[in-house]
Design an enzyme around this catalytic site. Structure first.
Site, short mmCIF file in Angstrom:
data_model
loop_
_atom_site.label_atom_id
_atom_site.label_comp_id
_atom_site.label_asym_id
_atom_site.label_seq_id
_atom_site.Cartn_x
_atom_site.Cartn_y
_atom_site.Cartn_z
N ASP A 67 1.04 -1.04 0.09
CA ASP A 67 -0.16 -0.06 0.21
C ASP A 67 0.95 1.45 0.14
OD1 ASP A 67 1.52 -0.62 2.15
OD2 ASP A 67 -1.30 -0.50 3.19
N ASN A 136 -8.40 -2.78 14.38
CA ASN A 136 -9.11 -3.78 14.04
C ASN A 136 -9.48 -4.80 13.09
OD1 ASN A 136 -7.62 -2.06 11.70
ND2 ASN A 136 -9.38 -0.55 11.39
N HIS A 138 -7.27 -4.34 9.96
CA HIS A 138 -6.29 -4.78 8.79
C HIS A 138 -5.55 -5.45 8.46
CE1 HIS A 138 -5.08 -0.65 9.49
NE2 HIS A 138 -3.71 -1.20 9.89
N GLU A 143 -9.67 -2.10 5.46
CA GLU A 143 -10.64 -2.04 6.17
C GLU A 143 -11.74 -2.84 6.83
OE1 GLU A 143 -8.72 0.17 8.54
OE2 GLU A 143 -8.23 2.12 8.46
P1 PGA Z 1 2.04 -1.56 12.49
O1 PGA Z 1 0.83 -1.82 11.96
O2 PGA Z 1 3.10 -2.64 12.75
O3 PGA Z 1 2.47 -0.20 12.63
O4 PGA Z 1 1.40 -1.88 13.87
C1 PGA Z 1 -0.05 -2.91 11.05
C2 PGA Z 1 -0.65 -2.07 10.64
O5 PGA Z 1 -1.52 -1.96 10.62
O6 PGA Z 1 -1.44 -3.41 8.97
#
Ligand code: PGA
Length: 244
Positions: A67, A136, A138, A143
């Site tokens: 992404d 959450n 994702h 999302e």
């Molecule tokens: P993080 O994010 O590794 O910074 O915890 C993971 C994500 O949001 O996919």
């Protein structure tokens, strides 16, 4: 789903990097699916260290990132382009032209999504896809409520996601409101997937992933539809399972 519970973040990072190195040694033309965020930082550090100490050859490897934020130039220090160069690409011998990340700064985001999905089909799918998981649920920037069949698309980021990522920006208001992300369907094309989770902050998400229903309200649950997924978790992120 295979599950490996590692002692701590250090051990998790070492294990994740050994998956990458094993893949690249097995097939020097491998396609790696890469993630950004805080979690894979330790993994990339280990990959760089092993590259330096063992001379693992990345010159034939290609990479596809999950992404990118909409509106950030690739030279913007907050962009995922910049992140990947800073933490990995500038330190190993992967060829610049073999690294692919969606372009979040373009006139036609819709065309960019189509172009990127085309690249996944042309050079991919990834032999090994690295994933993090949001609180959450994702994966990538998919999302809750994203179709399990979705391909690369534009997403409106949830406030909670922007809050979680605000730590990488000067302020919450600086966090872009949109991103381009590989879809869940795009991610599921990967041949093998490893999902990394570390820390107490992720414990609820891991519990829901392993013990909750498979539904689009919780994007990571789509991984139950793939038969080559390994979950690498540290004890802190696995703690709500062990207490059962
Ligand atoms: P993080 O994010 O590794 O910074 O915890 C993971 C994500 O949001 O996919």
């Amino acid at each position: 789903m295979n599950i490996k519970v590692l002692k701590d973040y250090e051990e998790l990072s070492q294990t994740a990097s050994s998956y990458i190195e094993h893949q690249v040694k097995k097939n020097p033309q491998s396609v790696l699916g890469l993630a950004t965020g805080g979690t894979p930082l330790g993994t990339y550090k280990q990959v760089v260290q092993s590259y330096q100490s063992q001379g693992i050859d990345y010159s034939g490897v290609s990479s596809l990132n999950l992404d990118e934020y909409v509106g950030l130039d690739k030279n913007d220090p907050q962009s995922y382009h910049y992140f990947m160069k800073e933490h990995l690409f500038d330190h190993i011998n992967i060829q610049d032209e073999h690294t692919f990340i969606p372009n979040g700064k373009t006139e036609s985001l819709f065309e960019e999504c189509k172009r990127y999905e085309g690249i996944i089909d042309e050079i991919g799918p990834p032999d090994l896809q690295i994933l993090g998981i949001g609180e959450n649920g994702h994966i990538g920037f998919n999302e809750p409520d994203t179709s399990f069949e979705s391909m690369t698309h534009i997403v409106d980021l949830e406030v909670s996601t922007r809050q979680a990522n605000a730590r990488f920006f000067n302020s919450f208001d600086d966090v872009p409101k949109q991103a381009i992300t590989m879809g869940i369907g795009s991610i599921l094309k990967s041949k093998q997937i490893i999902l990394l989770a570390s820390g107490e902050r992720k414990a609820e998400a891991i519990k829901r992933l392993l013990q909750g229903p498979v539904d689009e309200q919780f994007p990571a649950s789509a991984l139950h539809h793939h038969n080559q997924v390994t979950l690498l978790v540290d004890q802190a992120s696995y703690q709500l399972i062990e207490k059962e």
